[in-house]
Scaffold this motif. Structure first.
Motif, short mmCIF file in Angstrom:
data_model
loop_
_atom_site.label_atom_id
_atom_site.label_comp_id
_atom_site.label_asym_id
_atom_site.label_seq_id
_atom_site.Cartn_x
_atom_site.Cartn_y
_atom_site.Cartn_z
N ASP A 3 0.66 -1.08 -0.03
CA ASP A 3 -0.25 0.38 0.01
C ASP A 3 1.15 1.06 -0.20
O ASP A 3 0.23 1.84 0.49
CB ASP A 3 -1.16 0.04 1.15
N LYS A 4 2.44 0.58 -0.28
CA LYS A 4 2.68 2.07 -0.48
C LYS A 4 3.09 2.59 -2.39
O LYS A 4 4.05 2.01 -3.02
CB LYS A 4 3.99 1.47 0.27
N GLU B 33 -1.81 7.77 3.86
CA GLU B 33 -2.06 6.77 5.11
C GLU B 33 -2.34 6.72 6.13
O GLU B 33 -1.80 7.57 6.70
CB GLU B 33 -0.53 6.38 4.20
N ASP B 34 -3.50 6.30 6.82
CA ASP B 34 -3.84 6.50 8.07
C ASP B 34 -4.36 5.09 8.54
O ASP B 34 -4.79 4.41 7.88
CB ASP B 34 -5.15 7.78 7.90
N PRO B 35 -3.93 5.21 9.91
CA PRO B 35 -4.85 3.89 10.54
C PRO B 35 -6.57 4.27 10.37
O PRO B 35 -7.24 4.85 10.51
CB PRO B 35 -4.30 3.91 12.04
N THR C 28 -3.82 -4.38 5.24
CA THR C 28 -2.82 -4.23 5.65
C THR C 28 -3.38 -2.93 7.04
O THR C 28 -3.27 -2.78 7.98
CB THR C 28 -2.26 -2.92 4.77
N GLU C 29 -4.62 -3.12 6.35
CA GLU C 29 -5.47 -2.78 7.38
C GLU C 29 -5.80 -1.46 7.49
O GLU C 29 -5.26 -0.64 8.51
CB GLU C 29 -5.67 -3.42 8.76
N ARG C 30 -5.48 -0.68 6.52
CA ARG C 30 -4.90 0.92 6.48
C ARG C 30 -6.11 1.10 5.04
O ARG C 30 -6.63 0.80 4.96
CB ARG C 30 -3.31 1.33 6.31
#
Length: 734
Positions: A3-4, A219-221, A206-208
């Motif tokens: 996810d990057k 990108e955040d939690p 990734t649960e992001r």
């Protein structure tokens, strides 16, 4: 496939590759209006190939390919958009979504190593099924990796979860869990219409949270309220990935409560996607105003580079010598023997012919001499050829731009200039070791378009214009009908025909008029008859004298014309009997009632008279023709129409409608049979005069899901009322 975001190349230079492992070739497939071209522009913008306004350096857009596309507001041809993402060159092949241009789609499938199916959330399920299911099955048959991307998420009717379940049932076959989403859309605040636009994605592995609301990916939690919604979809995705894993112990470990690490899951996911056994679903949308990254575009580029295979992992088509001798399979080796294929041919008013080429082996370089081998499609106006040609410049297309390339390695694609003889489907190989690649399947054009030159000047240019048109489009068949004396373009549908006419006019400067298409009718005698031909002229000097008497009787269908000599006593000298036969056959070719060829008769010459001085070959030819015309005037002449064997493939739910439609066309259904799950083949015999527009009408009857082919069966008698109508039309034309 994380996810990057990955660093990417800059706009303004041609993406290039120096090794096959750095190339990804992906074809976009989808219904017309699904948003393929918009998605290509969004991917190019995220990759830095265009600016925020979606434009390349000279102000053109990435989708600027053809003036016809601008006027018709739809894609009509295969186009290539190469971009860079990290260390990879991605060749994005954008295909038309309209059924008339399936030939361009087939070319894209040939050039690609993976397919991205684009589905609009705003379209009905019937549109998805009708236009893409057959292509999905075609890809499955050859093991091509596939993924699905959902567009138009901002429509009020969008229910992403329900849509992904539908896609699983449509494309998953016996295993719906082989088609699962990798991300779920995140909705923003509701507007006045009660609709919440998509502002980001949830990465299920990734649960992001991937937030695109500012036009740049962040990108955040997730917050606590989102975690329960993620958990169920994440568990199903993990089980789907593990089910496709080559590690047979992984499922037992997961069911036993072990937490499988993220790297293992991503590695197994990428392998399953590359093998073509797992098909991830993603979502994408263009960047908001002022943004530089569209929603989901980063994730899609990462899927392409991380999950789709390189050309090294795809088997090349079989090759032979031009004479048909088998040769060992070629491999994707830049140092191997040169084997490349022309997947598209186009014409530029300034540059001339441009060939889009996929290199399967070796390295293609500008200014080298290559051998061009073609299978030839004589029935479609394509000649078979076997020649050497010098390659012009190699370029990388981007909209209307052409950027120079130094070379093109195995696995990559490039545009080649100045190949005057090469056509779509031809093979380029080393001149001292020519090879020929196995051709891909071309759809059969079944819609006839009869044309005439608009003026004498157009008539002079028509032949060259048609030849160039046929070189560009192998799905079009050019026919010079010897029976009806018409020039006929056989097309895939009305839109295909419109584009052909517009290209003739705009690109090649040839104005043509369309005329009603004629089928090849025949005439025959309905019963026995007799005729006397008398050609006697005396006008000073050498005269003309010939008299012959004939009997005519009908023969069984397919017998042709039989001539029998039963003259006795030398009433017609032996040297003039062939002259009578020649005159009879010439008149039969011209017809005796409505101007169509006369067939299936026996003509018996039984008597006649000659003159020792005035009889001649020409006189007895004329007498033979007159005798046949007199016999026809005393007999019932039947018109025969061609009957075709028609095979229609449709989903089961449309069988009744298809059979009813065929019956309304005077067709006789001769049988049906199952053709796999949920599909039926209907076989019928139908007069060809009734199916001139069947390519268009079947699409309507079957909601775009049906296909058919046809072949000539025989000629048989036309009903009397229709035959009378044809005769009246012939009389008026005369």
């Amino acid at each position: 496939m994380g996810d990057k975001a990955t660093p990417h190349g800059a706009a303004g230079r041609a993406p290039s590759a120096d090794r096959p492992s750095a190339v990804r070739n992906v074809v976009l497939v989808g219904h017309s209006g699904s948003g393929k071209t918009t998605l290509v522009e969004a991917l190019a913008q995220t990759a830095g190939a265009v600016n925020r306004a979606g434009r390349v350096e000279d102000g053109a857009t990435v989708s600027d390919y053809d003036e016809i596309e601008h006027r018709q507001q739809r894609s009509v041809q295969l186009s290539l958009v190469p971009v860079e993402w990290g260390d990879y060159k991605i060749n994005i092949l954008d295909t038309p979504g309209y059924a008339d241009f399936v030939g361009e789609l087939r070319a894209g499938l040939r050039a690609a190593d993976a397919a991205l199916f684009v589905v609009s959330a705003a379209q009905e399920a019937d549109a998805v099924v009708g236009s893409t299911r057959a292509v999905w099955e075609e890809c499955a048959a050859v093991g091509m990796p596939r993924a699905i991307v959902v567009t138009h998420l901002d429509t009020a009717r969008t229910d992403f979860t329900r849509l992904t379940e539908l896609l699983g049932s449509l494309f998953g076959g016996d295993d719906p869990d082989a088609v699962l989403p990798l991300y779920l859309p995140v909705r923003g605040a509701e507007g006045a219409d009660g609709h919440a636009p998509a502002t980001g994605l949830v990465g299920l592995l990734t649960e992001r949270i991937l937030d695109y609301s500012t036009g740049t990916r962040r990108e955040d939690p997730p917050d606590e309220a989102q975690r329960p919604l993620i958990a169920e979809a994440r568990a199903r995705l993990i089980e789907g990935i593990i089910a496709e894993s080559e590690d047979e112990t992984l499922m037992d470990r997961y069911l036993g409560g072990e937490d499988i690490d993220l790297k293992t899951l991503i590695d197994d996911l990428e392998k399953a996607v590359a093998r073509g056994t797992f098909h991830p679903v993603l979502a994408a949308a263009p960047a908001a105003d002022g943004g530089k990254q569209g929603l989901g575009t980063v994730e899609l580029l990462e899927l392409i580079t991380g999950g789709f295979p390189s050309p090294l992992e795809r088997e090349a088509p079989a090759v032979t010598t031009p004479e048909g001798q088998p040769r060992p399979a070629v491999t994707c080796d830049p140092d191997g023997p040169l084997v490349a294929e022309v997947v598209k041919t186009s014409s530029d008013p300034y540059v001339g012919r441009i060939s889009l080429v996929r290199v399967f082996s070796g390295t293609l370089r500008p200014d080298e001499t290559v051998h061009v081998s073609g299978h030839g499609l004589a029935d479609r106006g394509h000649e078979d050829h076997d020649v050497d040609e010098r390659v012009g410049a190699l370029t990388s297309p981007f909209g209307k731009q052409q950027r120079t390339l130094a070379h093109c390695v195995a696995g990559d694609l490039a545009c080649v200039g100045k190949l005057a003889r090469a056509e779509t489907g031809d093979t380029l190989s080393a001149k001292d070791a020519p090879l020929l690649m196995e051709p891909w399947t071309m759809p059969e054009p079944l819609l006839p378009l009869a044309i005439e030159a608009h003026s004498k000047a157009d008539e002079d240019r028509l032949s060259q214009g048609l030849a160039r048109l046929a070189a560009e489009d192998p799905t079009m068949r050019l026919e010079q009908n010897q029976d009806t004396h018409q020039v006929v373009l056989w097309c895939l549908g009305e839109a295909h025909a419109d584009v052909a006419l517009e290209r003739l006019r705009g690109r090649y400067g040839v104005q043509v008029d369309t005329v009603p298409h004629k089928v090849s009718l025949r005439e025959t005698f309905g019963g026995p008859s007799a005729g006397r031909g008398r050609h006697v002229k005396q006008s000073g000097g050498h005269g003309q004298y010939a008299i012959c008497e004939i009997d005519v009787e009908p023969l069984p269908a397919g017998s042709g014309i039989e001539f029998v000599d039963k003259v006795v006593g030398g009433a017609v000298p032996r040297q003039f009997i062939p002259s009578v036969e020649k005159g009879v056959r010439a008149q039969a070719a011209r017809g005796v009632a409505a101007g169509y060829p006369l067939v299936d008769i026996r003509v018996t010459l039984r008597d006649g008279k000659a003159h020792s001085v005035d009889s001649s070959d020409a006189a007895f030819q004329t007498a033979g023709a007159l005798a046949l015309r007199e016999a026809a005037a005393e007999a019932a002449i039947h018109l025969l129409e061609p009957v075709a064997e028609v095979t229609v493939l449709v989903p089961d739910e449309y069988v009744g409608a298809v059979m009813s439609d065929l019956s309304g066309r005077r067709g006789r259904v001769v049988g049906t049979e199952q053709a796999g799950t949920g599909r039926t083949v209907v076989r019928a015999e139908v007069p060809e005069i009734e199916i001139g527009r069947y390519a268009v009408d079947l699409r309507s009857v079957s909601h775009g899901t049906g296909s058919f082919d046809r072949s000539y069966a025989r000629h048989e008698a036309m009903p009397a009322h229709l035959a009378d109508k044809v005769r009246r039309q012939t009389d008026r034309a005369a």
